[in-house]
Structure formats: C-alpha cells, structure tokens
Scaffold this motif. Sequence first.
Motif, PDB file in Angstrom:
ATOM      1  N   UNK A 142       0.979  -1.298   0.034  1.00  5.11           N
ATOM      2  CA  UNK A 142      -0.048  -0.140   0.066  1.00  5.11           C
ATOM      3  C   UNK A 142       0.947   1.260  -0.045  1.00  5.11           C
ATOM      4  N   UNK A 143       2.050   1.087   0.429  1.00  5.92           N
ATOM      5  CA  UNK A 143       2.942   2.369   0.713  1.00  5.92           C
ATOM      6  C   UNK A 143       3.496   2.731  -0.805  1.00  5.92           C
ATOM      7  N   UNK A 144       3.685   2.016  -1.625  1.00  2.00           N
ATOM      8  CA  UNK A 144       3.847   2.488  -3.012  1.00  2.00           C
ATOM      9  C   UNK A 144       2.648   2.100  -4.031  1.00  2.00           C
ATOM     10  N   UNK A 145       1.481   1.786  -3.680  1.00  2.00           N
ATOM     11  CA  UNK A 145       0.386   1.399  -4.410  1.00  2.00           C
ATOM     12  C   UNK A 145       0.574   0.250  -5.738  1.00  2.00           C
ATOM     13  N   UNK A 146       1.157  -0.794  -5.313  1.00  2.00           N
ATOM     14  CA  UNK A 146       1.483  -1.690  -6.226  1.00  2.00           C
ATOM     15  C   UNK A 146       0.775  -2.964  -5.599  1.00  2.00           C
ATOM     16  N   UNK A 147       0.162  -3.661  -6.834  1.00  2.00           N
ATOM     17  CA  UNK A 147      -0.540  -4.939  -6.578  1.00  2.00           C
ATOM     18  C   UNK A 147      -0.324  -5.860  -7.595  1.00  2.00           C
ATOM     19  N   UNK A 148      -0.198  -6.950  -7.228  1.00  2.00           N
ATOM     20  CA  UNK A 148       0.195  -8.223  -8.039  1.00  2.00           C
ATOM     21  C   UNK A 148      -0.787  -9.356  -7.725  1.00  2.00           C
ATOM     22  N   UNK A 149      -1.553  -9.709  -9.017  1.00  2.00           N
ATOM     23  CA  UNK A 149      -2.732 -10.906  -8.566  1.00  2.00           C
ATOM     24  C   UNK A 149      -2.185 -11.835  -9.849  1.00  2.00           C
ATOM     25  N   UNK A 150      -2.683 -13.034  -9.611  1.00  2.00           N
ATOM     26  CA  UNK A 150      -2.645 -13.956 -10.637  1.00  2.00           C
ATOM     27  C   UNK A 150      -3.129 -15.401  -9.974  1.00  2.00           C
ATOM     28  N   UNK A 151      -2.945 -16.356 -10.897  1.00  2.00           N
ATOM     29  CA  UNK A 151      -3.477 -17.775 -10.640  1.00  2.00           C
ATOM     30  C   UNK A 151      -2.797 -18.516 -11.722  1.00  2.00           C
ATOM     31  N   UNK A 152      -2.207 -19.882 -11.364  1.00  2.00           N
ATOM     32  CA  UNK A 152      -1.444 -20.923 -12.078  1.00  2.00           C
ATOM     33  C   UNK A 152      -1.802 -22.020 -11.921  1.00  2.00           C
ATOM     34  N   UNK A 153      -1.855 -22.967 -13.014  1.00  2.00           N
ATOM     35  CA  UNK A 153      -1.889 -24.385 -12.945  1.00  2.00           C
ATOM     36  C   UNK A 153      -0.801 -25.109 -13.918  1.00  2.00           C
ATOM     37  N   UNK A 154      -0.465 -26.082 -13.495  1.00  2.00           N
ATOM     38  CA  UNK A 154       0.443 -26.773 -14.190  1.00  2.00           C
ATOM     39  C   UNK A 154       0.066 -28.286 -14.768  1.00  2.00           C
ATOM     40  N   UNK A 155       0.598 -28.171 -16.305  1.00  2.00           N
ATOM     41  CA  UNK A 155       0.050 -29.325 -16.944  1.00  2.00           C
ATOM     42  C   UNK A 155       1.495 -30.070 -17.293  1.00  2.00           C
ATOM     43  N   UNK A 156       1.801 -31.181 -16.436  1.00  2.00           N
ATOM     44  CA  UNK A 156       2.994 -32.087 -16.739  1.00  2.00           C
ATOM     45  C   UNK A 156       2.727 -33.443 -17.644  1.00  2.00           C
ATOM     46  N   UNK A 157       3.690 -33.439 -18.422  1.00  2.00           N
ATOM     47  CA  UNK A 157       3.603 -34.701 -19.515  1.00  2.00           C
ATOM     48  C   UNK A 157       5.188 -35.188 -19.363  1.00  2.00           C
ATOM     49  N   UNK A 158       5.214 -36.414 -19.941  1.00  2.00           N
ATOM     50  CA  UNK A 158       6.794 -36.877 -19.970  1.00  2.00           C
ATOM     51  C   UNK A 158       7.030 -37.338 -21.678  1.00  2.00           C
ATOM     52  N   UNK A 159       8.231 -36.888 -22.130  1.00  2.00           N
ATOM     53  CA  UNK A 159       8.683 -37.135 -23.194  1.00  2.00           C
ATOM     54  C   UNK A 159      10.227 -37.005 -23.370  1.00  2.00           C
ATOM     55  N   UNK A 160      11.021 -38.105 -22.873  1.00  2.00           N
ATOM     56  CA  UNK A 160      12.250 -38.109 -22.716  1.00  2.00           C
ATOM     57  C   UNK A 160      12.709 -37.363 -21.281  1.00  2.00           C
ATOM     58  N   UNK A 161      11.731 -36.229 -20.912  1.00  2.00           N
ATOM     59  CA  UNK A 161      11.963 -35.641 -19.521  1.00  2.00           C
ATOM     60  C   UNK A 161      10.658 -35.274 -19.097  1.00  2.00           C
ATOM     61  N   UNK A 162      10.332 -34.539 -17.962  1.00  2.00           N
ATOM     62  CA  UNK A 162       9.134 -34.011 -17.553  1.00  2.00           C
ATOM     63  C   UNK A 162       8.947 -32.804 -18.289  1.00  2.00           C
ATOM     64  N   UNK A 163       7.973 -32.442 -18.815  1.00  2.01           N
ATOM     65  CA  UNK A 163       7.649 -31.046 -19.270  1.00  2.01           C
ATOM     66  C   UNK A 163       6.321 -30.686 -18.567  1.00  2.01           C
ATOM     67  N   UNK A 164       6.611 -29.365 -18.335  1.00  5.77           N
ATOM     68  CA  UNK A 164       5.324 -28.673 -17.396  1.00  5.77           C
ATOM     69  C   UNK A 164       5.030 -27.559 -18.457  1.00  5.77           C
ATOM     70  N   UNK A 165       3.931 -27.446 -18.905  1.00  9.64           N
ATOM     71  CA  UNK A 165       3.215 -26.061 -19.364  1.00  9.64           C
ATOM     72  C   UNK A 165       2.326 -25.544 -18.122  1.00  9.64           C
TER      73      UNK A 165
END
Length: 402
Positions: A142-165
């Motif tokens: 509030x002192x600087x009037x800065x706000x960050x909002x968000x959300x995320x999910x991870x979609x993991x798959x395997x092809x030679x290694x673990x990939x995460x979107x």
Amino acid sequence: MSSEEGAALPASSKGSWGSFLKSIASFNGDLASMTAPAFILSTTSLTEFSAYWAEMPKLLVAPAAEKDPQKRAMLVLKWFLSTLKQQYASRNEKLGSEKKPLNPFLGELFIGKWEDQEGTTHLVSEQVSHHPPVTAYSIWNDKHGVRLQGYNAQKASFSRTIHVRQVGHAILHLDAWDEDYLITLPSLHIEGLITGSPYVELNKSTYIVGSNGFTSKVEYSGKGWVSGTKNSITATMYPHGKEKSKHDVIYTAEGAWTNNFTIKNAKKEVVDTYNAKAEPKTPLQVAPIEAQDPLETRRAWQKVAAAILKGDMNTTSAEKTLIENSQREMRKKEAAEGREWERRFFSKAKGLPIFEKLKKEAPGESLEADQTNGVWVFDQAKASAAKPPFSQLSKELSKNGA
C-alpha cells in the motif's frame, strides 16, 4: 541403472529412483499424483510458491516511482527477470536438487508478509481448485500502491523428460499511473533426471504487456547437447505491434536468470544490471504454526513435513492419507448438500477485461478457463470479512482499502 544414471543419488536410493523413472515413462495422467522416492519429496506445498514473486520488495515497487513510462516498463521487466531464479532455481540451490512439492488441497492457504524499508508487502495465496489444481494469489504494497494478482496451474507430461506447461497469468497494477502489466508464464522442463539431481530449465518465450503501450518479450534457452548456456535469457522491449521491427527496440536484456543479466538501451549502452547472487532478499514473515488457521499450509502439513524430513515414508503416507480422506469426505458432504466449497479470499469472475485487452500483444495467449476451473480474482469483500486468525490482516485491508 548405468554408471551415469543415479550418479548423484544415495546408494540406498538408486533402486527406487530407477523404478520411479520407469514409472514416469509409462505413466498416463497427471504426473502430480505420482508418489516419488522419499529423498526427492519436498516438505513445501505449492501454495507457498506464490511468495517467490516478492522476495525482493525493492524491485517489485521500483516501477511505481519512475515517471518515464518507457523506464517504468523496463523496471517491470527487470523485476520479473529477478523473480525467475527464486521461482525456478532457489530450491535446487538450497536443497541440492528440485523436489516434488506437496499437492495442495482445496482451500489450503498461505499468508505472510515482508517488512523492510519499502513498508509492508502482503501475500495471500489460496488453493482455489483441486481438480485441476490451481493456486491463486494476491500480493500488495500500500505504501507504493503496487498490486500483483494471478493464478496458475501446471500441466505435466513426459517425453524423454518431464515437461510442464503453466496455465494462467499474473497482472501487476501500479496505482500512481493506473497502469496494468499482463505477465505470461514460462514453460519448463526438468533436467538432470538421469543423474538423480533434477533442476528446472525454462524454454520458449513469455510476454509482459503494459497498458502504457510497451511490450517485453522474454526468450529462454538452455544448455543443449552441442551448444548453449544454462538458464539463458534474451529479452526485447518495444512499442505494441513492433515485435518484428529491430529498429523499434527500446531496451534489451541478456544473461542468465540464475546469475547476472544486463539491460541496454537502443544505443547498446548499459543502463542497468542485476546480480542474482548479490541482491538482498527480505525474509518472509508468517504466523507461528500454533497461531495459524487449520487450513494454513504449514500447520496442515506439519506432520507430513516432519515425517519426510525423517525419511519415514510409512508415517508420510499415513498422514497424507488422513488429509486426503478428510478432503474426500468434505467434498461428499458438499455434493450431498448441493453446495460448493467457499473460497476464503478469491472468487470466480465471468471474465477479465484487462487480460482480453492486453493479450492481443501476447500471441497465443488465452484465459483457458476450462483448464483452471474458472477465472479467479482477489475478492476484497471476502478478505475484509475474513475471520480469525485473519483478524489482523482484515484490519489492515479495511484500513487501507486494498
């Protein structure tokens, strides 16, 4: 296992690690549901990962004090790049390898704050969906009037290694300039699986799109079989619609997101630098476990975390099962009563106009609400009405009108 396979593993763990790699390779479904060997399990839940955005409040709030809009957008880029090491490499450096985090339960909370010369920076993180798993967060100063909002999910798959979107986004708002910046999330993959020392490498590209007319594109690359440097980034900042024009580039950034990067202007002059190893971090403050709400992460998972630290997988499994069974019973009861779990701090929105406006400068981006069980926004009314032990947070929210 070959001589290279498992080279970094404790001798007693090589067998279980080899079995784990084989099970990943043949697994169909959400990799997050798999049980990993004890030595690769984390004692930390994904709900805590939201804190990585703001461990350096000075950089988070810096854009708010800059009068020049181009320099403001550059400072937003600098702050974002500074968060990458915290988000994707700090666990590897601290623990010796990337660990599999605890899978949050619906309604799980993580609440904390940073206090330093920039004032108080608050964090509220909540698991707003379990199927699919989605974490929402709100961070504000509030002192600087800065706000960050968000959300995320991870979609993991395997092809030679673990990939995460990563599915989701973050939006940074600067009150002083009434500006918003849409931040898209990088894809990643896990390196070091064969040697048993997993670490995160980022790939592809992300965008920071400002409502003031400037976009930054960040491109990620890593060390390949033949060439390349680990954890590399190159970024360009340009006016909206000018991504293809080299003549319109205003700033560039280049280096390693785990080490150093340099920001230059259009004249190739160095205007800013960043040293990830030297930048001071502000400690995050959380309530003592005994004072936390039963749904707060560290209280809810304390017995599981203690068992993991001891390497006691029987107790780990038993305590996790208690939590999971309790959650299943709650969902059954809600279904029987025809109601849905009420989120403490976030609500579903029908849409997000600022996202729709800014996504035009971020090719391929969409809300993908079907992948995140809706569009999630911080609910001021809910936060202000939060019951104990959130009473102090509620007072501050009401007082400041966050």
